[in-house]
Design an enzyme around this catalytic site. Structure first.
Site, PDB file in Angstrom:
ATOM      1  N   LYS A  48      17.376  38.758  20.263  1.00 22.29           N
ATOM      2  CA  LYS A  48      16.499  39.252  21.353  1.00 22.29           C
ATOM      3  C   LYS A  48      17.797  38.656  22.878  1.00 22.29           C
ATOM      4  O   LYS A  48      18.602  38.281  22.944  1.00 22.29           O
ATOM      5  CB  LYS A  48      15.390  37.911  22.335  1.00 22.29           C
ATOM      6  CG  LYS A  48      14.864  39.168  23.285  1.00 22.29           C
ATOM      7  CD  LYS A  48      13.948  38.248  23.677  1.00 22.29           C
ATOM      8  CE  LYS A  48      12.537  38.770  25.410  1.00 22.29           C
ATOM      9  NZ  LYS A  48      11.398  37.630  25.677  1.00 22.29           N
ATOM     10  N   SER A  59       8.147  40.025  27.031  1.00 18.18           N
ATOM     11  CA  SER A  59       9.230  40.727  27.276  1.00 18.18           C
ATOM     12  C   SER A  59       9.807  41.359  26.343  1.00 18.18           C
ATOM     13  O   SER A  59      11.017  41.187  25.873  1.00 18.18           O
ATOM     14  CB  SER A  59      10.052  39.570  28.428  1.00 18.18           C
ATOM     15  OG  SER A  59      10.174  38.739  27.611  1.00 18.18           O
ATOM     16  N   SER A  89       5.249  36.333  26.203  1.00 17.34           N
ATOM     17  CA  SER A  89       5.887  37.628  25.592  1.00 17.34           C
ATOM     18  C   SER A  89       6.610  37.338  23.993  1.00 17.34           C
ATOM     19  O   SER A  89       7.693  38.008  23.770  1.00 17.34           O
ATOM     20  CB  SER A  89       7.438  37.125  26.841  1.00 17.34           C
ATOM     21  OG  SER A  89       7.175  37.485  27.836  1.00 17.34           O
TER      22      SER A  89
END
Length: 430
Positions: free
Chosen positions: A77, A146, A170
């Site tokens: 990420k 996210s 997330s």
């Protein structure tokens, strides 16, 4: 199907790929090349990657050391630092930024033989402003956030494992939207250094995988805790059905997914009983808002004060809303949370794990929002291990998951229970 075709290699689980590389019947670079081909095919539509360089990834695979993760491909990420790839924290204000080092979790992944394919898209600062990623099951729908790119990449078959972060919902929520496993471990299980922080009391590092056993396998290596992959359930699985104080937010797709899961567990020999929702549970939402509300605007003080005109209005508005929390509210919340273990024990009420909604329903249409973390905030606040387990599809044909929650620190038992639930669901639909 030829066992060495790119499609067959991509279809291998992380465990299978690692076993074959360890046995010298498969080369790690062949696996990486197959995933690079998959990325070339799916990325134009899904747009899961913030950075992918095929030549760099294949060179890393060729030079990767032997280790328990050799042959396993990873997405990282874009809020996690990498020395050899840009880390933009999901924001144009940091576009092209090159950290001076790898975050420890990335360095450890590489030392254990894992191949980092690239950086996956994050919302801005892992908050609420969406990136470019689309749901791989229907590009007109959000993948969630996210950890948008991480969940979409695994769902689209572009990586075995991807790192996600969760401060509210997330990992668990986008995993549900994308039809993959999202594992948020007990707080602190995986090293969080080198990750763009939001809330020191809430930030979790976790994993997105295709199935629960791959999550257990990767976590066991990365946490240096073999027991995470060795948990077992003795006797019938005891599961609590926990509808939460916000059950009205559960759409028909999520309610049906929980019904399917209950039926599958019972057919497999487990027991399910509905758990009461104590008054304290609704109070957890206010405690969450106080903790994130105080910590996050202070953590992002530089971005808010110096870069404010350059970050998105969505991010600025979110920070302004959070900043309404007071120091007194924050301190009062922390005082209550000293009892986290006791609160979780009360909620589980003697069960091995509980099942509860992972998301309100199917992934919402459009890309302007990543969905509502209403069913995730309390478990993040409580530091309990939580996983999304895919539980079929909703009326629009999009995935829906259920959330499995266990006791703080008892991740091996929680993973084993979640794997049993996953098996029961697969048996019911096969």
């Amino acid at each position: 199907m030829n066992e060495t075709t790119p499609a067959s290699l991509v279809a291998l689980s992380a465990r299978e790929a690692a076993a074959r590389v360890a046995a010298n019947t498969l080369a790690a670079e062949a696996v990486a090349a197959a995933f690079a081909e998959r990325i070339a095919a799916r990325e134009p539509v899904v747009q899961a990657w913030a950075h992918f360089d095929r030549d760099r990834a294949l060179a890393e695979a060729l030079a990767a050391p032997a280790g328990p993760l050799a042959g396993v491909t990873f997405g990282v990420k874009d809020v996690i630092d990498t020395v050899d790839m840009p880390t933009g924290y999901g924001s144009p204000v940091y576009a092209g930024y090159r950290p001076a080092w790898d975050a420890p979790i990335v360095a450890l992944t590489r030392r254990l033989g894992g191949v980092v394919l690239g950086k996956t898209v994050s919302t801005e600062f892992a908050m609420a402003s969406p990136g470019k990623t689309r749901n791989p099951h229907n590009p007109d729908h959000t993948p969630g956030g996210s950890s948008s790119g991480s969940c979409a990449a695994v769902a689209a078959g572009m990586a075995h494992v991807a790192f996600g972060t969760q401060t509210a919902g997330s990992i668990v929520r986008p995993a549900s939207y994308c039809g993959v496993v999202g594992y948020k471990p007990s707080f602190g299980t995986l090293n969080r250094a080198g990750i763009k922080p939001l809330s020191d009391s809430l930030d979790h590092l976790g994993l997105i995988t295709r199935d629960v056993r791959d999550a257990a396998f990767a976590a066991a290596a990365l946490a240096e805790r073999p027991a995470l992959a060795e948990g077992s359930i003795t006797g019938p699985l005891r599961v609590g059905l926990f509808r939460t104080s916000r059950w009205a937010s559960a759409e028909p797709a999520t309610r049906a997914a929980l019904d399917r899961t209950v039926a599958a567990i019972e057919v497999a020999g487990g027991t399910v009983r509905e758990l009461p929702v104590p008054d304290l549970f609704e109070q957890l939402y206010a405690l969450f808002d106080a903790v994130m509300g105080w910590e996050t605007p202070h953590t992002l003080a530089y971005e808010r004060q110096v870069l404010g005109e350059r970050i998105s209005p969505v991010t600025l508005g979110f920070l302004d809303t959070l900043a309404k929390a007071t120091r007194d509210q924050y301190d009062a919340a922390l005082a209550v949370l000293k009892r986290r273990d006791a609160i979780v024990e009360e909620l589980l009420d003697g069960c091995d794990v509980l099942i509860t909604p992972a998301a309100p329903g199917e992934a919402p249409a459009g890309l302007g929002s990543t969905g509502d973390p209403v069913f995730n905030k309390p478990w993040t606040l409580l530091h309990a291990p939580a996983l999304t387990v895919p539980a079929g599809v909703g009326p629009s044909g999009l995935p829906v998951g259920v959330q499995v929650v266990g006791r703080i620190g008892e991740d091996a038992h929680t993973l084993a229970a979640a794997a049993s639930i996953e098996d029961a669901l697969k048996a019911r639909t096969s």
